[in-house]
Design an enzyme around this catalytic site. Structure first.
Site, mmCIF file in Angstrom:
data_model
loop_
_atom_site.group_PDB
_atom_site.id
_atom_site.type_symbol
_atom_site.label_atom_id
_atom_site.label_comp_id
_atom_site.label_asym_id
_atom_site.label_seq_id
_atom_site.Cartn_x
_atom_site.Cartn_y
_atom_site.Cartn_z
ATOM 1 N N ASP A 62 -22.041 -10.579 -44.015
ATOM 2 C CA ASP A 62 -22.480 -9.496 -44.585
ATOM 3 C C ASP A 62 -21.696 -9.337 -45.961
ATOM 4 O O ASP A 62 -21.850 -8.231 -46.599
ATOM 5 C CB ASP A 62 -21.981 -8.078 -43.512
ATOM 6 C CG ASP A 62 -20.346 -8.245 -43.376
ATOM 7 O OD1 ASP A 62 -19.867 -9.222 -43.760
ATOM 8 O OD2 ASP A 62 -20.026 -7.187 -42.770
ATOM 9 N N ASP A 101 -24.024 -12.298 -39.150
ATOM 10 C CA ASP A 101 -22.953 -11.160 -39.163
ATOM 11 C C ASP A 101 -23.766 -10.118 -38.579
ATOM 12 O O ASP A 101 -24.627 -9.690 -39.242
ATOM 13 C CB ASP A 101 -22.432 -11.196 -40.434
ATOM 14 C CG ASP A 101 -20.812 -11.273 -40.708
ATOM 15 O OD1 ASP A 101 -20.306 -11.077 -39.576
ATOM 16 O OD2 ASP A 101 -20.340 -11.176 -41.740
ATOM 17 N N LYS A 131 -21.992 -12.807 -35.396
ATOM 18 C CA LYS A 131 -20.409 -12.641 -35.426
ATOM 19 C C LYS A 131 -20.207 -11.116 -35.435
ATOM 20 O O LYS A 131 -20.820 -10.211 -36.059
ATOM 21 C CB LYS A 131 -19.862 -13.395 -36.811
ATOM 22 C CG LYS A 131 -18.348 -12.938 -37.240
ATOM 23 C CD LYS A 131 -17.712 -13.763 -38.126
ATOM 24 C CE LYS A 131 -18.068 -13.311 -39.648
ATOM 25 N NZ LYS A 131 -17.468 -11.927 -39.807
ATOM 26 N N GLU A 133 -16.691 -8.252 -35.827
ATOM 27 C CA GLU A 133 -15.328 -8.047 -36.240
ATOM 28 C C GLU A 133 -14.454 -7.144 -35.086
ATOM 29 O O GLU A 133 -15.084 -6.212 -34.481
ATOM 30 C CB GLU A 133 -15.240 -7.294 -37.789
ATOM 31 C CG GLU A 133 -15.789 -8.124 -38.751
ATOM 32 C CD GLU A 133 -15.970 -7.648 -40.182
ATOM 33 O OE1 GLU A 133 -15.094 -6.651 -40.279
ATOM 34 O OE2 GLU A 133 -16.262 -8.213 -41.144
ATOM 35 N N GLU A 198 -9.136 -14.272 -40.588
ATOM 36 C CA GLU A 198 -9.002 -14.181 -42.124
ATOM 37 C C GLU A 198 -7.686 -13.245 -42.489
ATOM 38 O O GLU A 198 -7.362 -12.446 -41.797
ATOM 39 C CB GLU A 198 -10.269 -13.158 -42.284
ATOM 40 C CG GLU A 198 -10.280 -12.682 -43.816
ATOM 41 C CD GLU A 198 -11.705 -12.356 -44.258
ATOM 42 O OE1 GLU A 198 -12.655 -12.266 -43.457
ATOM 43 O OE2 GLU A 198 -11.723 -11.701 -45.429
HETATM 44 O O1 KIV Z 1 -19.149 -11.869 -44.447
HETATM 45 C C1 KIV Z 1 -18.334 -12.908 -44.644
HETATM 46 O O2 KIV Z 1 -18.577 -13.820 -45.459
HETATM 47 C C2 KIV Z 1 -17.432 -13.303 -43.599
HETATM 48 C C3 KIV Z 1 -16.153 -14.229 -43.943
HETATM 49 C C4 KIV Z 1 -15.590 -14.636 -42.680
HETATM 50 C C5 KIV Z 1 -16.639 -15.438 -44.878
HETATM 51 O O3 KIV Z 1 -17.256 -12.647 -42.749
#
Ligand code: KIV
Length: 315
Positions: A62, A101, A131, A133, A198
């Site tokens: 994202d 993401d 992915k 968060e 991260e």
């Molecule tokens: O959106 C992104 O680029 C990320 C990083 C882990 C590179 O979440």
């Protein structure tokens, strides 16, 4: 129809005969001590380059909100925008694992809504994993149950920028490091296939990496993670800002592109582009007819002459 041993199935390879990187393959790489390379990509051409260079995991991050769409942070990017870019990347990739993401807001409400949005990334864009968060353990469990591989993401999670009060290294105290460790274990136990760490101290990332069976992929988390990920635009200097401490710039695409664009502009301004050899020509008889054509004639070019225009070849 059974897909067992079906040669074209994405779990065993692809039409080019290249072994496909899968989520279980990443765990196997960890077991074998092979570092995992990962990079973001957001469009067909860069995804092709990244894939052909042998990068194992491509994240349609994202971060595209900032590096592609010019927004201040990642919060505004939508599911539809992420789907659009994921499709372009998926078309380019033969080998790497394609991870999409999930954008802010697409999994922060009821779990069923998060699952439904994740299904869209798989069904409509060809993502092979999503992915998410934060320590969303229940959601990871549900996604895993729904056969959607998950890459979890802890530490500096950019979608939490307003709560964190900025982009800051996380887990710097014993208490917050212990919380991060507990979250990492809970996500792995819930079925996450990999964990992005991260913006955390090297020592914390090393400890978590040593404890988990799933691979950790670091960004600003030191060299002891099982793999590393960078934003493509950081790697090649296309971000128009000073790089963060953890970024290594491997190329200066800004200078390369700027020089090419300026040379093109100068050539146009000096009538040096295009040249005669970069132009299409009429065959000799038609050329003569056109040159000698009276000023007020609206004569049409005959069909033989049109052939040269119709064949737009490379040279
Ligand atoms: O959106 C992104 O680029 C990320 C990083 C882990 C590179 O979440």
């Amino acid at each position: 129809m059974s897909l067992t041993n079906f040669p074209g199935s994405s779990s065993s390879g692809n039409s080019a005969g290249i072994p496909k990187v899968t989520m279980p393959a990443l765990s196997e790489m960890k077991r074998q001590g092979k570092p995992i390379s990962a990079l973001t990509a957001y469009d067909y051409s860069t995804a092709r380059l990244v894939d052909e260079a042998g990068i194992d995991l491509i994240l349609v991050g994202d971060s595209l909100a900032q590096v592609v769409l010019g927004q201040d942070n990642t919060l505004a990017v939508t599911v539809d925008e992420m789907l659009h870019h994921t499709r372009a990347v998926r078309r380019a990739v033969r080998r790497a694992l394609v991870v999409a993401d999930m954008p802010f807001g697409s999994y922060h409400g009821p779990i069923a809504e998060g699952v439904a949005n994740a299904v869209r990334f798989v069904k409509e864009a060809g993502a092979e994993a999503v992915k998410i968060e934060g320590p969303r353990v229940e959601l990871v469990r549900e996604l895993t149950d729904a056969e959607i591989p998950v890459v979890a993401h802890l530490g500096l999670t950019p979608q939490s920028v307003n709560r964190m009060g900025g982009y800051r290294v996380q887990a710097r105290t014993n208490e917050s490091a212990a919380r991060l460790r507990a979250d990492a274990h809970a996500l792995a136990e819930a079925g996450a296939g990999a964990l992005v760490l991260e913006g955390v101290p090297r020592e914390v990332a090393a400890r978590i990496t040593a404890e988990l069976a799933i691979p950790t992929i670091g960004i600003g988390a030191g060299p002891d993670c099982d793999g590393q990920i960078l934003v493509f635009h950081d790697l090649v200097n296309l971000t128009f800002a000073p790089p963060a401490k953890f970024v290594r710039r491997y190329a200066d695409a800004a200078t390369l592109f700027r020089t090419a664009i300026e040379r093109y502009r100068e050539d146009v301004e000096h009538h040096a582009f295009p040249s005669d050899s970069e132009s299409y020509h009429l065959p000799a008889p038609a050329r003569k007819a056109v040159i000698e054509m009276p000023d007020d004639s609206d004569a049409v070019v005959n069909s033989d002459a049109r052939q040269d225009f119709d064949e737009f070849g490379a040279a």
